[in-house]
Write a protein that holds these residues in place. Structure first.
Motif, PDB file in Angstrom:
ATOM      1  N   LYS A 482       0.826  -1.213   0.000  1.00 44.15           N
ATOM      2  CA  LYS A 482       0.000   0.000   0.000  1.00 44.15           C
ATOM      3  C   LYS A 482       0.859   1.261   0.000  1.00 44.15           C
ATOM      4  O   LYS A 482       0.498   2.270  -0.614  1.00 44.15           O
ATOM      5  CB  LYS A 482      -0.949   0.012   1.205  1.00 44.15           C
ATOM      6  N   GLN A 483       2.020   1.223   0.658  1.00 47.05           N
ATOM      7  CA  GLN A 483       2.911   2.380   0.663  1.00 47.05           C
ATOM      8  C   GLN A 483       3.485   2.661  -0.719  1.00 47.05           C
ATOM      9  O   GLN A 483       3.901   3.787  -1.006  1.00 47.05           O
ATOM     10  CB  GLN A 483       4.034   2.172   1.684  1.00 47.05           C
ATOM     11  N   LEU A 484       3.513   1.649  -1.563  1.00 44.23           N
ATOM     12  CA  LEU A 484       3.966   1.830  -2.944  1.00 44.23           C
ATOM     13  C   LEU A 484       2.820   2.223  -3.877  1.00 44.23           C
ATOM     14  O   LEU A 484       2.996   2.268  -5.095  1.00 44.23           O
ATOM     15  CB  LEU A 484       4.622   0.547  -3.457  1.00 44.23           C
ATOM     16  N   GLY A 485       1.637   2.482  -3.310  1.00 44.78           N
ATOM     17  CA  GLY A 485       0.517   2.948  -4.122  1.00 44.78           C
ATOM     18  C   GLY A 485      -0.183   1.844  -4.889  1.00 44.78           C
ATOM     19  O   GLY A 485      -0.860   2.122  -5.894  1.00 44.78           O
ATOM     20  N   ILE A 486      -0.050   0.604  -4.464  1.00 43.04           N
ATOM     21  CA  ILE A 486      -0.690  -0.523  -5.157  1.00 43.04           C
ATOM     22  C   ILE A 486      -2.115  -0.682  -4.625  1.00 43.04           C
ATOM     23  O   ILE A 486      -2.337  -0.773  -3.419  1.00 43.04           O
ATOM     24  CB  ILE A 486       0.128  -1.817  -4.974  1.00 43.04           C
ATOM     25  N   ILE A 502      -9.611  -8.446  -0.428  1.00 40.99           N
ATOM     26  CA  ILE A 502      -8.370  -7.769  -0.029  1.00 40.99           C
ATOM     27  C   ILE A 502      -8.686  -6.589   0.877  1.00 40.99           C
ATOM     28  O   ILE A 502      -7.975  -6.325   1.857  1.00 40.99           O
ATOM     29  CB  ILE A 502      -7.579  -7.305  -1.275  1.00 40.99           C
ATOM     30  N   ARG A 503      -9.754  -5.867   0.571  1.00 38.81           N
ATOM     31  CA  ARG A 503     -10.155  -4.735   1.431  1.00 38.81           C
ATOM     32  C   ARG A 503     -10.468  -5.224   2.839  1.00 38.81           C
ATOM     33  O   ARG A 503     -10.027  -4.616   3.831  1.00 38.81           O
ATOM     34  CB  ARG A 503     -11.365  -4.022   0.824  1.00 38.81           C
ATOM     35  N   ALA A 504     -11.218  -6.305   2.924  1.00 37.92           N
ATOM     36  CA  ALA A 504     -11.571  -6.854   4.234  1.00 37.92           C
ATOM     37  C   ALA A 504     -10.318  -7.302   4.989  1.00 37.92           C
ATOM     38  O   ALA A 504     -10.182  -7.059   6.199  1.00 37.92           O
ATOM     39  CB  ALA A 504     -12.544  -8.016   4.058  1.00 37.92           C
ATOM     40  N   LEU A 509      -6.302  -6.357   9.274  1.00 35.97           N
ATOM     41  CA  LEU A 509      -4.910  -6.207   9.709  1.00 35.97           C
ATOM     42  C   LEU A 509      -4.606  -4.803  10.231  1.00 35.97           C
ATOM     43  O   LEU A 509      -3.486  -4.534  10.680  1.00 35.97           O
ATOM     44  CB  LEU A 509      -3.967  -6.528   8.544  1.00 35.97           C
ATOM     45  N   GLY A 510      -5.575  -3.911  10.119  1.00 35.73           N
ATOM     46  CA  GLY A 510      -5.363  -2.549  10.590  1.00 35.73           C
ATOM     47  C   GLY A 510      -4.544  -1.693   9.644  1.00 35.73           C
ATOM     48  O   GLY A 510      -3.943  -0.696  10.059  1.00 35.73           O
ATOM     49  N   VAL A 511      -4.517  -2.079   8.361  1.00 34.41           N
ATOM     50  CA  VAL A 511      -3.777  -1.312   7.355  1.00 34.41           C
ATOM     51  C   VAL A 511      -4.751  -0.297   6.739  1.00 34.41           C
ATOM     52  O   VAL A 511      -5.498  -0.602   5.815  1.00 34.41           O
ATOM     53  CB  VAL A 511      -3.180  -2.231   6.280  1.00 34.41           C
ATOM     54  N   LEU A 512      -4.724   0.909   7.293  1.00 29.30           N
ATOM     55  CA  LEU A 512      -5.668   1.946   6.903  1.00 29.30           C
ATOM     56  C   LEU A 512      -4.913   3.218   6.514  1.00 29.30           C
ATOM     57  O   LEU A 512      -3.865   3.527   7.081  1.00 29.30           O
ATOM     58  CB  LEU A 512      -6.629   2.255   8.057  1.00 29.30           C
ATOM     59  N   PRO A 513      -5.447   3.970   5.559  1.00 28.80           N
ATOM     60  CA  PRO A 513      -4.745   5.196   5.140  1.00 28.80           C
ATOM     61  C   PRO A 513      -4.889   6.309   6.168  1.00 28.80           C
ATOM     62  O   PRO A 513      -5.860   6.357   6.926  1.00 28.80           O
ATOM     63  CB  PRO A 513      -5.450   5.566   3.834  1.00 28.80           C
ATOM     64  N   SER A 514      -3.906   7.205   6.173  1.00 31.81           N
ATOM     65  CA  SER A 514      -3.961   8.404   7.005  1.00 31.81           C
ATOM     66  C   SER A 514      -4.452   9.577   6.164  1.00 31.81           C
ATOM     67  O   SER A 514      -4.196   9.635   4.957  1.00 31.81           O
ATOM     68  CB  SER A 514      -2.575   8.728   7.564  1.00 31.81           C
ATOM     69  N   VAL A 515      -5.130  10.504   6.816  1.00 30.34           N
ATOM     70  CA  VAL A 515      -5.620  11.711   6.158  1.00 30.34           C
ATOM     71  C   VAL A 515      -4.682  12.862   6.541  1.00 30.34           C
ATOM     72  O   VAL A 515      -4.580  13.221   7.712  1.00 30.34           O
ATOM     73  CB  VAL A 515      -7.061  12.046   6.596  1.00 30.34           C
ATOM     74  N   ALA A 538       2.173   7.201   6.525  1.00 27.41           N
ATOM     75  CA  ALA A 538       2.018   7.977   7.758  1.00 27.41           C
ATOM     76  C   ALA A 538       1.233   7.123   8.739  1.00 27.41           C
ATOM     77  O   ALA A 538       0.588   6.139   8.350  1.00 27.41           O
ATOM     78  CB  ALA A 538       1.300   9.296   7.482  1.00 27.41           C
ATOM     79  N   GLN A 539       1.283   7.513   9.999  1.00 27.98           N
ATOM     80  CA  GLN A 539       0.603   6.743  11.043  1.00 27.98           C
ATOM     81  C   GLN A 539      -0.317   7.631  11.883  1.00 27.98           C
ATOM     82  O   GLN A 539      -0.593   7.337  13.041  1.00 27.98           O
ATOM     83  CB  GLN A 539       1.651   6.082  11.957  1.00 27.98           C
ATOM     84  N   HIS A 540      -0.767   8.732  11.295  1.00 26.63           N
ATOM     85  CA  HIS A 540      -1.623   9.643  12.043  1.00 26.63           C
ATOM     86  C   HIS A 540      -2.535  10.395  11.079  1.00 26.63           C
ATOM     87  O   HIS A 540      -2.281  10.439   9.877  1.00 26.63           O
ATOM     88  CB  HIS A 540      -0.777  10.661  12.816  1.00 26.63           C
ATOM     89  N   HIS A 541      -3.603  10.992  11.609  1.00 21.57           N
ATOM     90  CA  HIS A 541      -4.476  11.877  10.833  1.00 21.57           C
ATOM     91  C   HIS A 541      -4.187  13.321  11.229  1.00 21.57           C
ATOM     92  O   HIS A 541      -4.000  13.630  12.411  1.00 21.57           O
ATOM     93  CB  HIS A 541      -5.955  11.592  11.116  1.00 21.57           C
ATOM     94  N   ASP A 542      -4.161  14.223  10.246  1.00 19.29           N
ATOM     95  CA  ASP A 542      -4.013  15.652  10.544  1.00 19.29           C
ATOM     96  C   ASP A 542      -5.324  16.297  10.960  1.00 19.29           C
ATOM     97  O   ASP A 542      -5.324  17.398  11.527  1.00 19.29           O
ATOM     98  CB  ASP A 542      -3.480  16.397   9.303  1.00 19.29           C
ATOM     99  N   VAL A 543      -6.447  15.650  10.641  1.00 22.65           N
ATOM    100  CA  VAL A 543      -7.759  16.226  10.938  1.00 22.65           C
ATOM    101  C   VAL A 543      -8.655  15.163  11.550  1.00 22.65           C
ATOM    102  O   VAL A 543      -8.386  13.955  11.439  1.00 22.65           O
ATOM    103  CB  VAL A 543      -8.441  16.786   9.666  1.00 22.65           C
TER     104      VAL A 543
END
Length: 886
Positions: A482-486, A502-504, A509-515, A538-543
């Motif tokens: 996911k970090q490679l944009g796949i 794959i989404r499920a 696994l807790g692999v979720l995008p950060s905002v 990233a491992q945090h949300h800005d908002v």
């Protein structure tokens, strides 16, 4: 600072290749900036689809050609104090120069605001500009201007082939080219001099890097660079045709500051007031550089730079034109800095153009110094790989990322051809070549693309190759992919699974995008911006998530033939209407040219893909009140079914009813049930059945695939041979949906019924008619309002049929129904349960914004009243501007 009472702004006119929605963005920002200062604004722009020609911006809008004759008439009537030339592209700039040279501005005492006209003329005259640069010791390629073919041929021999030819006073590289021989030079120059007063013949710098700087200067000589951008493609491919990366990735610190200093020196020497774009050619093996072009106006690159950095270039350029200094203007994106603060980026952006060359049979697909792209997208990430793959998906051409489908190239010979020749397919030829073991060094020699970029693409391929159906996808593996944009869908293809599985797994696994925010401050200081993107690096949300009254509005994605600025108008108009109900508008869009991706249009802007995966990610994070899919054209409509299945609440017409209208077979059956006439039709799975149908109804027949935009893959077939050939192509386009074939009526009339409904009841409608006979797509037809040849009885019948269809589909929102009229009989040929490209036209002609009615239909606590749309007291024609008409 001298008080300015009234300002005239010149727009860019019709969108065209090389001049698109970026000038709606820049003009709209300028009008907002002027309005803040209490300045009256007058706009000249004949483009009815733009935001800037809406009531909410300019005080007075003239739908007139941007030519000296008409502009002088407006000046005589309005008597403005000043005029702005920099916000309407080359059209406005050329018109402004003519107004100055013909003495029109002096005669009416109109000041040119911002950059002096002398600087504009100097940068447009390629020979004089080269001489100016030499006077301040800035190098340019060896060059000389010519005004005749004989002069140009002589210069070619003198400089030595190959040579670069550039047309003066031209847009989008029009008339330019690389001539390797005297014959090629003759061909290019003859074409260029047919519309331009001069050409510049210059030394060709083979495989030099192309670097751009966006520079801002005020009248006090304060000067900063907003953004530097690196073209992934080498010199010789127009920047509008190039993959562009910001900030630059392969420059050394010395090279970066060398070019930055040179760009500031140039802008100061010209006396620019406002924004300026400087383009350099840089030797990849030394610090030798040359200036190749300066645009003393807002450009497509300016729009990109503004969206890349979050720095509102056009807004600030407008304030500077009024006499403000950079230290006096607040940056409204950050809310905490002044305009003199140079942006700092903690992310990376990749811009990729969108081409629709395949729409024009026989057109040369090679790209070069003249623009052919019709739009562009911008992917944001924390790595090149992430941003690059995002951008490729944003193109909406069925690519899941950098690596093409296995059957994309028919042979290695074809792949090598597209590797050697620059075309829209080159990025995929690069990936295929790397897969087959060709080294980045070999590809660099062929293409001139820096090995650093090639190594990043190779990194994607190596990680994809490690995924097989036998792979165990653990947390670390999924994070890395996911970090490679796949995308989830691409991982599913490699793993032999499906996207939702794959989404499920990823969520389990807790692999979720950060905002994260784009704030121009490199996250070093607090910022108020709501300009957002998603990343796995990233491992945090800005908002935090939006308040409970958030509404997601899906934009239209990249401009393409068939989907353009009209859907930006419908999106922005919807957002404006949401304010009446206190809703927090959340826009998702990927197009840097649009007003909808401007910093102050929505409460939240996600500069993101319009894929199911990314929309669902944002919906899950924001938990909004609902989502609107019917104002962004075909792309959001195509997502409706999957999003509804995911649990998204769609505001307006239900996804199942959108599907009933989009699926040609189901919709035709519905018309039969309603007793509404349609051309005789059927769906087929075998060629023999199809041919028998065509013989029975008699040729010509029309092939209609389902779920397509702007008539893509629709075809009128006149013979059995043509039918056989084209059916195979159309069926291949959309294998999951049936091919519908119908009788085609020659010499029939085409009519349109545009309406907004609430729970199956029409609340407002307009009937318009095409000038051309049926067979010309509605987007290519000239449309007249009010209709000129339809009887009252016929209009009543159209209205009755429209109401019947709207009720059957339980429509809440916009609807467009297309009719044929043949021998006094009406036939329905298509229904779109979304805003169509005629909505800006009908709204501006009638003075009633149909998007306001749509939002009322959704959020009003009671049934809204039907509105009698007044017939205009004039005749309005909507005429397209297309390459095929040029």
């Amino acid at each position: 600072m001298e008080q300015i009472r009234k300002v005239l702004l010149l727009g860019s006119g019709a969108l065209k290749i090389g001049q698109a929605g970026e000038f709606d963005y820049s003009g709209s920002q300028a009008l907002k900036a002027l309005k803040e200062e209490g300045v009256q604004t007058v706009l000249i722009n004949p483009n009815i689809a733009t935001i800037q020609t809406s009531k909410l911006l300019a005080d007075r809008v003239y739908f007139l050609p941007v030519t000296p004759y008409f502009v002088e008439k407006v000046i005589q009537r309005e008597q403005p104090d000043g005029i702005l030339l920099s916000f309407g592209g080359q059209t406005a700039l050329n018109c402004g120069i003519q107004l100055y040279e013909q003495g029109i501005l002096a005669r009416h005492n109109v000041r040119i605001l911002g950059t002096p006209i002398s600087a504009i003329i100097l940068t447009e005259d390629r020979q004089k500009f080269a001489e100016h640069l030499h006077s301040i010791q800035i190098p340019t390629p060896q060059s000389q201007s010519a005004t005749t073919l004989a002069e140009a041929l002589e210069l070619g021999e003198e400089i030595g082939f190959p040579v670069m030819v550039r047309a003066g006073f031209a847009l989008g590289g029009q008339g330019s080219g690389i001539a390797h021989t005297r014959t090629e030079l003759e061909h290019i120059v003859e074409h260029a001099l047919s519309f331009a007063p001069q050409v510049l013949v210059e030394q060709y710098l083979h495989h030099y890097k192309e670097i751009e700087y966006e520079v801002v200067r005020d009248q006090h000589d304060n000067c900063i660079t907003i953004c530097n951008m690196e073209n992934m493609d080498p010199l010789g491919i127009h920047t509008g045709e190039s993959i562009v990366v910001a900030p630059s990735q392969t420059l050394s610190n010395e090279e970066y500051h060398l070019l930055r200093s040179a760009s500031i020196q140039i802008v100061r020497s010209l006396g620019i007031v406002g924004e300026c774009n400087v383009q350099f050619a840089l030797d990849p093996y030394s610090t030798q550089y040359y200036v190749i072009e300066v645009n003393a106006r807002l450009s497509r690159s300016s729009a990109l730079a503004s969206k890349v950095t979050g720095y509102p270039l056009a807004y600030i350029a407008s304030k500077l034109a009024l006499g403000y200094g950079l230290t006096q203007i607040a940056n409204k994106v950050t809310g905490v800095t002044k305009a003199c603060f140079e942006p700092s980026l903690d992310y990376l952006v990749v811009k990729i153009p969108r081409w629709d060359i395949a729409k024009f049979k026989g057109v040369e697909e090679t790209i070069g110094t003249g623009m052919k792209s019709v739009g562009e997208v911008m992917g944001i990430g924390r790595t090149f790989e992430e941003a690059y793959q995002k951008a490729l998906r944003m193109l909406e051409q069925n690519f899941e990322g950098a690596v093409p489908p296995a059957d994309f190239f028919s042979s290695q010979t074809e792949m090598r051809h597209y590797l050697s020749i620059p075309t829209p397919k080159r990025p995929f030829a690069i990936a295929q070549a790397l897969q087959e073991g060709i080294t980045p060094e070999e590809i660099h020699t062929l293409t001139g693309i820096n090995p650093w970029f090639l190594s990043r693409i190779q990194n994607i391929i190596e990680h994809e190759q490690a995924v097989t159906p036998a792979s165990e996808l653990g947390t670390a593996e999924v994070w890395k992919l996911k970090q490679l944009g796949i995308s989830d869908k691409r991982i599913a293809e490699l793993h032999g699974s499906d996207e939702l599985s794959i989404r499920a797994l990823r969520q389990q696994l807790g692999v979720l995008p950060s905002v994260l925010q784009i704030d121009t401050l490199g996250a070093e200081f607090p910022s108020e911006t709501n300009y957002l993107y998603l990343t796995y690096n990233a491992q945090h949300h800005d908002v935090n998530r939006c308040p409970a009254n958030g509404v997601v509005v899906l934009g239209s994605g990249p401009y393409r033939i068939g989907s353009s600025v009209e859907f930006d108008w419908t999106s922005v108009s919807t957002v404006e209407a949401l304010k009446k109900y206190g809703k927090q508008a959340i826009i998702i869009n990927s197009n840097p040219e649009t007003v909808s991706t401007d910093y102050d249009v929505s409460d939240r802007l996600y500069f993101e893909e319009l894929t199911f995966e990314r929309i669902a990610d944002i919906y899950d994070f924001e938990q909004p009140e609902g989502m609107i899919v019917s104002v962004g054209g075909q792309t959001p409509n195509n997502r409706a079914r999957a999003l509804a299945a995911h649990g998204c609440r769609l505001l307006g017409t239900l996804a199942k009813n959108i599907d009933r209208a989009e699926n040609r077979s189901i919709f035709s059956q519905l018309l039969d049930t309603l007793g509404v006439q349609q051309p005789e039709w059927n769906t087929f799975t075998t060629l023999s059945e199809l041919t028998a149908f065509a013989e029975r109804v008699s040729y010509p027949v029309l092939i209609r695939p389902s779920y397509v935009l702007s008539g893509s893959a629709m075809k009128v077939c006149d013979t059995p041979e043509e039918l056989e050939l084209y059916t195979c192509q159309a069926a291949a386009l959309s294998p999951d949906h049936p091919v519908t074939v119908s009788k085609f009526f020659e010499y029939a009339r085409e009519l349109e019924f545009d309406a907004v409904a609430q729970q199956g009841q029409v609340k407002a409608f307009v009937i318009s008619e095409h000038i051309e006979n049926a067979g010309v797509h509605s987007g290519d037809a000239t449309i007249v309002l009010p209709p000129q040849t339809l009887s009252a009885d016929l209009q009543q019948e159209i209205q009755a049929i429209g109401r019947k269809i709207v009720q059957a589909l339980d429509v809440t929102g916009p609807v467009n129904i297309q009719f044929l009229l043949k021998d006094g009989q009406l036939y329905v040929i298509e229904t779109n349960l979304r805003a169509s490209r005629t909505f800006p036209f009908i709204s501006k002609v009638t003075g009633i914004n149909f998007m306001d009615i749509f939002v009322d239909a959704i959020f009003s606590q009671e049934e809204i009243l039907a509105l009698e749309v007044p017939e205009p007291a004039f005749v309005a024609l909507k005429a397209p501007n297309s390459p095929s008409r040029a």
